[in-house]
Design an enzyme around this catalytic site. Structure first.
Site, mmCIF file in Angstrom:
data_model
loop_
_atom_site.group_PDB
_atom_site.id
_atom_site.type_symbol
_atom_site.label_atom_id
_atom_site.label_comp_id
_atom_site.label_asym_id
_atom_site.label_seq_id
_atom_site.Cartn_x
_atom_site.Cartn_y
_atom_site.Cartn_z
ATOM 1 N N GLU A 121 -46.662 118.463 122.520
ATOM 2 C CA GLU A 121 -46.184 119.815 122.829
ATOM 3 C C GLU A 121 -46.360 120.195 124.290
ATOM 4 O OE1 GLU A 121 -46.935 124.272 121.118
ATOM 5 O OE2 GLU A 121 -46.884 122.645 119.666
ATOM 6 N N ASP A 173 -48.385 120.325 117.924
ATOM 7 C CA ASP A 173 -49.537 121.032 117.366
ATOM 8 C C ASP A 173 -49.446 121.012 115.847
ATOM 9 O OD1 ASP A 173 -50.703 121.574 119.741
ATOM 10 O OD2 ASP A 173 -50.502 123.754 119.646
ATOM 11 N N TYR A 180 -58.967 122.598 116.671
ATOM 12 C CA TYR A 180 -57.695 123.336 116.678
ATOM 13 C C TYR A 180 -57.935 124.834 116.446
ATOM 14 C CZ TYR A 180 -52.843 124.470 115.557
ATOM 15 O OH TYR A 180 -51.586 125.025 115.545
#
Length: 669
Positions: free
Chosen positions: A7, A103, A305
């Site tokens: 990303e 992601d 994350y």
């Protein structure tokens, strides 16, 4: 060649390093059978109305509702994006296979799926699904690649969300602008944005309409301890005054003393919303700033994350926890008592049934350097909570003393910590908490039937209005669809019907600022006259009800789990938009908005995470002001120039966290 698409460039570099791809090319890194390329966030977006039907380019009531028979995507108009996409397109046209390294979430899935669709990719696609960017996590992820088909429901949920936002935003914005706006004024309506504004307006009106009512509190001081009348508040002064006179000459008698042992579990780990709430309470950081900081910590491999909505860990994380703790060397004074012991495994922490795609935010245990002061503050909060879950419960003795004077009952409660357990990690916070909480005080030793003189008093007080929203309390209200909830378990149940996603709530609040629908007064959020009037114009509950919007959010979550049909959802949404259009068209009241605010331009398309040279094209610089004297400020204070950002420390000067948006505040150290 296998093409891996990440990303952003920094993530691509980390992946390339692990894969042994070290030959840097323009727009990608090659080697060892891999070509690792990247996007800049969104490269594609849904088409504009006129790209479906030319007549939709002009705003007219006759064109509404705009419902394309089939939605399409286009590249975002940006030279940097167009150049990078052409590189990706060439790589994918020759690829033997593709690995989606976006992601690991709904938006990340949508970003890469759209790019692959636009590039016309037809080769097999695998999915890298990881919760941290450490070398170990990347290696493990590549050894356990999953098939793209496993994430079809996730993609359909993201696509449904994007189409739903387009349908409602495009149609309702044009509808309300044409029907109620003044010349040249755009009234922006959004599926999540408008109910969020409605929450703020409703709270503001409750405060403005609030009429304080007097009440009286009867208390008495015995042995330097303040007892309160067991009845609580008195609504009539006469009644309270009579009791005051009655007890003045009577002795105070202790009737009962009860002491109960209790335990308190450590605070939960952070999800994104609770981290944003804590940072706003503690440091005054806005939701968007906190998201930027935790995203940076993730990319620096310090934490896992960040865009998560659970406070639990999956059970497969438990065996790794000892290693993570040992890696937190700067916190050795707190981790040392846990070394060489069997770590606690609480059900309120480790529960597979409460974890879907990602677990709570925790440190990775990797040694990290170069964190800014603001990043360090956020990191400390995460580490502190992670260590605390392995400490014993706090043990305390809760004491309640009942007394009486002339048959008027009184009561006082206190609490004494007997074993601090996890609380020893939070000494400073608990001291501040105890100052505000009367029930945390330690009581002297009382004996039933003891008696003595006392000093009674009667105080007149007034009921207080509800407090204005801060970013912290607004985030909680969005999470629970406007319901005020303090209990963690109940909050979990209401999360299903929350409005927005953890990753988008900060952006929604920022949009309301940019549209000049809300402003900030110190920490408090206040609706502007334009924002108040806009909500007053909207009679359709579907547009401004947090509860109804929460139901739509629940359906989107069910689509993600494969429990609700995406096609059915969009059919319902199209019908809802059609009903709203016809309802507003029937309004013959000739109402018009009277308050005009000049909004900052906000792209109607999804904002791309562009290269640095293109990053600020769609932001509006904050006007520079010439000051005769730079005010005395310190790191963490509100910016004295723009009033929106936070003062941050650089190598040679203090600056503003909003410098990317044009704030020019600078004070040399």
């Amino acid at each position: 060649m296998i093409v891996c698409i990440a990303e952003k460039p920094s993530v691509a570099r980390d992946i390339a390093e692990v894969l042994g791809a070290r030959n840097k090319k323009e727009g990608y890194i090659e080697g060892n059978g891999y070509q690792v390329t990247w996007t800049f966030g969104h490269l594609c977006t849904l088409k504009e109305p006129h790209e479906y039907t030319p007549s939709w380019k002009s705003w007219s009531m006759g064109a509404l509702p705009m419902i394309p028979p089939r939605f399409g995507i286009r590249l975002i108009a940006d030279k940097g994006i167009e150049k990078q996409f052409s590189i990706i397109e060439k790589l994918m046209s020759k690829a033997e296979g593709i690995i989606n390294c976006g992601d690991a979430g709904q938006e990340g899935e949508l970003i890469q799926r759209w790019v692959m669709q636009k590039a016309g990719a037809h080769c097999p696609v695998k999915r890298l699904w990881i919760s941290s960017l450490t070398e170990e996590a990347i290696r493990q992820g590549f050894s356990q690649l999953r098939d793209q088909s496993e994430f079809q429901a996730l993609y359909e949920a993201g696509l449904s969300r994007a189409i739903g936002d387009w349908l409602l935003g495009m149609n309702a914005t044009r509808l309300y602008t044409l029907k109620y706006g003044r010349k040249g004024q755009v009234l922006s309506i959004g599926r999540v944005q408008t109910p969020t504004l409605a929450l703020i307006v409703k709270r503001q009106q409750e405060i403005e309409c609030f009429k304080p009512e007097p009440y009286w509190e009867l208390k008495t001081v015995y042995r330097e301890v303040t007892f309160s009348a067991a009845k609580g508040r008195f609504s009539k002064e006469e009644e309270a005054q009579q009791l005051l006179e009655k007890i003045k000459t009577a002795p105070f008698i202790v009737k009962d003393v009860t002491a109960k042992k209790g335990t308190e579990a450590p605070p939960r780990l952070f999800d994104l919303t609770s981290l944003q709430v804590e940072c706003n309470k503690k440091y005054g950081y806005g939701a968007d700033l906190t998201l930027q900081l935790i995203q940076s910590l993730y990319e620096k491999k310090a934490t896992t994350y960040p865009r998560v909505d659970t406070t639990y860990l999956s059970e497969d994380i438990y065996p790794k926890c000892a290693s993570i703790l040992s890696g937190l060397k700067k916190y050795a004074v707190y981790t040392a008592p846990l070394a060489n012991t069997k770590l606690l495994k609480r059900k309120k922490v480790f529960d597979n049934s409460k974890v879907t795609d990602h677990h709570a935010i925790i440190p990775t245990g990797k040694e990290v350097t170069g964190l800014t002061d603001m990043e360090m503050r956020v990191f400390n909060l995460i580490v502190q909570r992670f260590i605390a879950i392995f400490y014993p419960d706090c043990q305390f003795m809760a004491t309640t003393v009942l007394g009486t004077a002339a048959d008027v009952d009184f009561k006082v409660s206190g609490k004494q910590i007997t074993e601090p357990g996890w609380r020893m990690l939070f000494t400073k916070e608990i001291q501040e908490e105890n100052k505000e909480n009367d029930e945390e005080k330690v009581l002297p030793h009382f004996v039933p039937e003891e008696s003595g003189p006392h000093v009674p008093s009667l105080a007149q007080k007034y009921t207080q209005p509800p407090k204005p929203y801060t970013e912290a309390t607004l985030l909680r209200a969005m999470e629970t669809a406007g319901k005020t909830v303090d209990n963690d378990e109940l909050r979990d149940a209401l999360k299903e019907n929350g409005i927005g996603r953890p990753s988008t709530r900060a952006a929604i609040i920022e949009t309301l600022f940019k549209r000049k629908y809300i402003a900030k007064e110190r920490k408090n959020l206040k609706a502007t006259p334009t924002g108040v009037e806009l909500i007053g114009l909207i009679h359709e509950d579907l547009l401004k009800s947090a509860e109804l919007t929460g139901i739509w959010e629940k359906k989107l979550r069910e689509i993600e789990r494969g429990k609700y049909d995406a096609g059915g959802f969009l059919t319902e949404l199209k019908q809802m938009v059609t009903d709203i259009v016809y309802s507003v068209m029937k309004d013959n009241t000739n109402r018009r908005i009277t308050q005009v605010a000049e909004p900052e331009p906000v792209k109607t398309t999804r904002k791309a995470r562009s290269p640095k040279k293109d990053a600020d094209k769609n932001t509006v610089p904050i006007k520079k002001t010439i000051a005769t004297k730079i005010p005395d400020v310190k790191e963490g204070d509100k910016c004295p120039l723009c009033g929106k950002g936070i003062v941050i420390r650089g190598k040679t000067a203090l600056g503003c966290s909003e410098w990317k948006n044009g704030c020019s505040f600078r004070k040399t150290l």
